[in-house]
Scaffold this motif. Sequence first.
Motif, mmCIF file in Angstrom:
data_model
loop_
_atom_site.group_PDB
_atom_site.id
_atom_site.type_symbol
_atom_site.label_atom_id
_atom_site.label_comp_id
_atom_site.label_asym_id
_atom_site.label_seq_id
_atom_site.Cartn_x
_atom_site.Cartn_y
_atom_site.Cartn_z
ATOM 1 N N ASN A 499 0.837 -1.175 0.000
ATOM 2 C CA ASN A 499 0.000 0.000 0.000
ATOM 3 C C ASN A 499 0.883 1.239 0.000
ATOM 4 O OD1 ASN A 499 -2.026 1.883 0.664
ATOM 5 N ND2 ASN A 499 -3.228 0.161 1.452
ATOM 6 N N VAL A 500 0.957 1.908 -1.141
ATOM 7 C CA VAL A 500 1.867 3.050 -1.292
ATOM 8 C C VAL A 500 1.019 4.307 -1.465
ATOM 9 C CG1 VAL A 500 3.749 4.029 -2.659
ATOM 10 C CG2 VAL A 500 3.552 1.545 -2.427
ATOM 11 N N ALA A 501 1.089 5.205 -0.513
ATOM 12 C CA ALA A 501 0.289 6.439 -0.536
ATOM 13 C C ALA A 501 -1.198 6.121 -0.729
ATOM 14 C CB ALA A 501 0.776 7.387 -1.626
ATOM 15 N N GLY A 502 -1.670 5.095 -0.023
ATOM 16 C CA GLY A 502 -3.089 4.735 -0.125
ATOM 17 C C GLY A 502 -3.425 4.037 -1.426
ATOM 18 N N HIS A 503 -2.432 3.756 -2.256
ATOM 19 C CA HIS A 503 -2.681 3.057 -3.514
ATOM 20 C C HIS A 503 -2.262 1.603 -3.372
ATOM 21 C CE1 HIS A 503 -1.563 7.257 -5.190
ATOM 22 N NE2 HIS A 503 -2.850 7.208 -4.920
ATOM 23 N N ARG A 504 -3.138 0.715 -3.813
ATOM 24 C CA ARG A 504 -2.877 -0.718 -3.664
ATOM 25 C C ARG A 504 -2.081 -1.231 -4.863
ATOM 26 N NH1 ARG A 504 -7.884 -4.801 -2.678
ATOM 27 N NH2 ARG A 504 -7.015 -6.636 -3.663
ATOM 28 N N LEU A 505 -0.947 -1.815 -4.590
ATOM 29 C CA LEU A 505 -0.048 -2.245 -5.673
ATOM 30 C C LEU A 505 0.442 -3.666 -5.426
ATOM 31 C CD1 LEU A 505 2.039 1.039 -5.701
ATOM 32 C CD2 LEU A 505 0.461 0.332 -7.504
ATOM 33 N N THR A 529 8.763 0.226 5.106
ATOM 34 C CA THR A 529 7.989 1.276 5.768
ATOM 35 C C THR A 529 8.478 2.656 5.341
ATOM 36 O OG1 THR A 529 7.576 -0.148 7.625
ATOM 37 C CG2 THR A 529 7.328 2.206 8.041
ATOM 38 N N ASP A 530 7.524 3.536 5.041
ATOM 39 C CA ASP A 530 7.872 4.905 4.648
ATOM 40 C C ASP A 530 7.046 5.876 5.493
ATOM 41 O OD1 ASP A 530 9.169 6.673 2.420
ATOM 42 O OD2 ASP A 530 7.093 7.370 2.575
ATOM 43 N N GLN A 531 7.734 6.885 6.011
ATOM 44 C CA GLN A 531 7.082 7.834 6.924
ATOM 45 C C GLN A 531 5.902 8.548 6.281
ATOM 46 O OE1 GLN A 531 7.498 8.238 10.095
ATOM 47 N NE2 GLN A 531 9.075 6.668 10.081
ATOM 48 N N MET A 536 6.874 1.794 0.672
ATOM 49 C CA MET A 536 7.512 2.112 -0.608
ATOM 50 C C MET A 536 8.093 0.821 -1.161
ATOM 51 S SD MET A 536 7.697 5.234 -1.786
ATOM 52 C CE MET A 536 9.253 5.874 -2.370
ATOM 53 N N PRO A 537 7.979 0.604 -2.475
ATOM 54 C CA PRO A 537 8.571 -0.615 -3.030
ATOM 55 C C PRO A 537 10.086 -0.495 -3.161
ATOM 56 C CG PRO A 537 7.492 0.661 -4.767
ATOM 57 C CD PRO A 537 7.277 1.408 -3.494
ATOM 58 N N ALA A 598 14.945 -4.264 6.521
ATOM 59 C CA ALA A 598 14.856 -2.886 6.017
ATOM 60 C C ALA A 598 14.278 -1.961 7.084
ATOM 61 C CB ALA A 598 13.993 -2.859 4.766
ATOM 62 N N ASP A 599 13.247 -2.435 7.771
ATOM 63 C CA ASP A 599 12.557 -1.586 8.760
ATOM 64 C C ASP A 599 13.233 -1.601 10.125
ATOM 65 O OD1 ASP A 599 10.738 -1.118 6.805
ATOM 66 O OD2 ASP A 599 9.119 -2.300 7.680
ATOM 67 N N ASN A 600 14.281 -2.422 10.255
ATOM 68 C CA ASN A 600 14.943 -2.558 11.550
ATOM 69 C C ASN A 600 14.013 -3.080 12.626
ATOM 70 O OD1 ASN A 600 17.622 -2.252 12.004
ATOM 71 N ND2 ASN A 600 17.536 -0.039 11.605
ATOM 72 N N THR A 601 13.143 -3.980 12.284
ATOM 73 C CA THR A 601 12.265 -4.584 13.300
ATOM 74 C C THR A 601 12.808 -5.980 13.614
ATOM 75 O OG1 THR A 601 10.812 -5.256 11.501
ATOM 76 C CG2 THR A 601 10.133 -3.342 12.761
ATOM 77 N N PRO A 602 12.644 -6.404 14.855
ATOM 78 C CA PRO A 602 13.209 -7.700 15.248
ATOM 79 C C PRO A 602 12.574 -8.846 14.453
ATOM 80 C CG PRO A 602 12.211 -6.540 17.116
ATOM 81 C CD PRO A 602 11.905 -5.743 15.912
ATOM 82 N N TYR A 603 13.343 -9.842 14.162
ATOM 83 C CA TYR A 603 12.802 -11.020 13.479
ATOM 84 C C TYR A 603 13.527 -12.260 13.968
ATOM 85 C CZ TYR A 603 17.043 -10.718 10.638
ATOM 86 O OH TYR A 603 18.350 -10.672 10.233
#
Length: 630
Positions: A499-505, A529-531, A536-537, A598-603
């Motif tokens: 979902n990029v800027a509310g657009h489904r891709l 994740t993009d602020q 963002m792809p 990429a998002d620096n979230t734990p995995y």
Amino acid sequence: MAYKDVYESWQKDPEAFWMDAAEAIDWDQAPSKALTDKGDNLYEWFADAKVNTCYNAVDRHVEAGRGDQTAIIYDSPITHTKREISYFELRNRVAMLAGALRAKGIEKGDRVIIYMPMVPEALEAMLACARLGAVHSVVFGGFAANELAVRIDDAKPKAIIAASCGLEPGRVVHYKPLLDGAIDLADHKPDFTVVLQREQEVAQLIEGRDYNWHGFQYGVEPAECVPVEGNHPAYILYTSGTTGQPKGVIRHTAGQLVALNWTMKNIYNVQQGDVFWAASDVGWVVGHSYICYGPLIHGNTTIVFEGKPVGTPDAGTFWRVIQEHNVTSFFTAPTAFRAVKREDPKGEYVKKYDLSCLKQVFLAGERADPDTITWAQNQLNVPIVDHWWQTETGYAIAANPLGIEELPTKLGSPAVPMPGYDVQILDEGGHPMPPGELGAIAIKLPLPPGTLPNLWNAEDRFKKSYLTAFPGFYETGDAGMKDEDGYLYIMARTDDVINVAGHRLSTGGMEEVLAGHPDVAECAVIGVTDQLKGQMPVGFLCLNAGADRDNADVVKEVVKLVREKIGPVAAFKLAVVVDRLPKTRSGKILRGTMVNIADNTPYKMPATIDDPAILDEIKVALQTIGYAKD
Ligand code: COA
Ligand code: AMP
């Protein structure tokens, strides 16, 4: 009645609930029953009724004496134009356009593609199709010729209605070359096209195939509304799935009329005559349901806004439009508010306008992050409602139904299921999960009126995509949970949709394009994740052995390729070249883990990973483009 009572009344007798809602529609022949079970988990609503969408959205308001009320306000900060169209004028304009289409052979059931920017003529084209019982398919202007061609080949339209151009800030989008290119690329050829020539660009017309919007209406007889069966397709809207081949979501006529009309009062809390503004685009489902059909069926005034939240001319545009046109309910995407908030965190622009007309704001299209909601609450001092829905459903699955009762807001939750939707959280085996636990979100069949009954010419795909994973349920493709109070939390997609800027891709669709580059041996696209835009792809490319190419050149070429093949809306700007992709031993690319890096979230290290060292290589590659920073 409180929300709980309304929901329970639906649960007790769903068919009676919807038959009751159906009374607000003007039928040529009223439905004898609500639901038809077609077997094999396929359902239809109000199938034996006869009705016309355009009559309900336009003519009936004129006949009821409300012809002078403004139906459409066109406000274009990009062209510095404002225009109002009354219901009376709209009726005449749509009847003439429908008459001209009929004179060229368009009849009930014929498909018509509409490829237009945010101008009132786009709504008129949709309504003219509805008037004749023709099935429209609107294609978003940010898609490239190739995407338009794919839709032409699937819908097989007899005609295409387009504009000469669209206008993005600082850039004219030349629609006509895109249209010509798409017709060249497609196997199916339409009989004719109609082109709205805009002041900003006059397109070259092809003699005998292309007609001028104005010229081709001269001397024709206006068309009357053609009654169609309740289960006649009102439109096809293509949406992203897991592959590059989009899914043609069908909307049936009667279900849409009943359901959208019900939502206007009960969810959006507007009365007939109020001004309702959805700042989206006619190319998306929000545009279909809440720029065009919902407000008009209900007798509201709708706004066609040709502009952006920021830069046209500034971060005060939304507030200017709300004040100037007396907007009661405003609907936008969280990304639009994030764009405004970034430019005007303290709300200096908000203070410049009198927003006392505004009673409530609705957000959808992507998860509304708590920061954005809190900012909007503080700035606007009205209820800010996050609500969850999909192209497939056509309207909200979960919301805070302000017209029934304002429920407490819980940040991060689009509140509770709407009548019609029995929403359950299931584990992989299809068993219900306890409150607070994450699972796949599914909806018990049948889905309510106005939701998709099938996919266009793709029943097997419909069943495989939505009905197979959990027998007896519709699989939403979203994962999330329910809390003790029944509030839903929508956390992520379970498929390759981003979902990029509310657009489904579709990342799968982008991968198909990257794989088509001659030097690319293998690739993956993930949504990071993009602020601002939510996601963002980002593309990962493994080049063919022996490809003696500068990596930066290949990256530039694939970025250009995605723009050419899918369109600027894909917002595909970032790619990196890597030696290999992280995979499981069975060869499945670990896209989820790449997103975590990429998002620096734990995995957790995937147990089946083939070679854990590749994850470090991915991290280093991501750092070169500003992600995966420690
Ligand atoms: N026709 C042609 N091109 C279009 C287009 C259209 N209708 N809509 C967008 N594009 C282009 C943009 O010009 C941009 O091109 P660029 O790469 O040359 O800059 C590209 O597609 C990406 O657009 P977008 O992702 O929308 O970014 P943006 O920088 O133009 O704007 C926001 C950012 C947040 C302001 C904007 O995305 C926005 O308002 N989003 C709201 C989305 C929305 O309403 N969604 C509907 C669901 S409710
Ligand atoms: P679309 O079909 O373009 O409307 O996109 C539908 C998808 O967008 C949903 O399946 C969700 O993944 C996401 N979505 C839409 N609205 C919300 C919301 N309010 N909260 C979380 N996700 C949302």
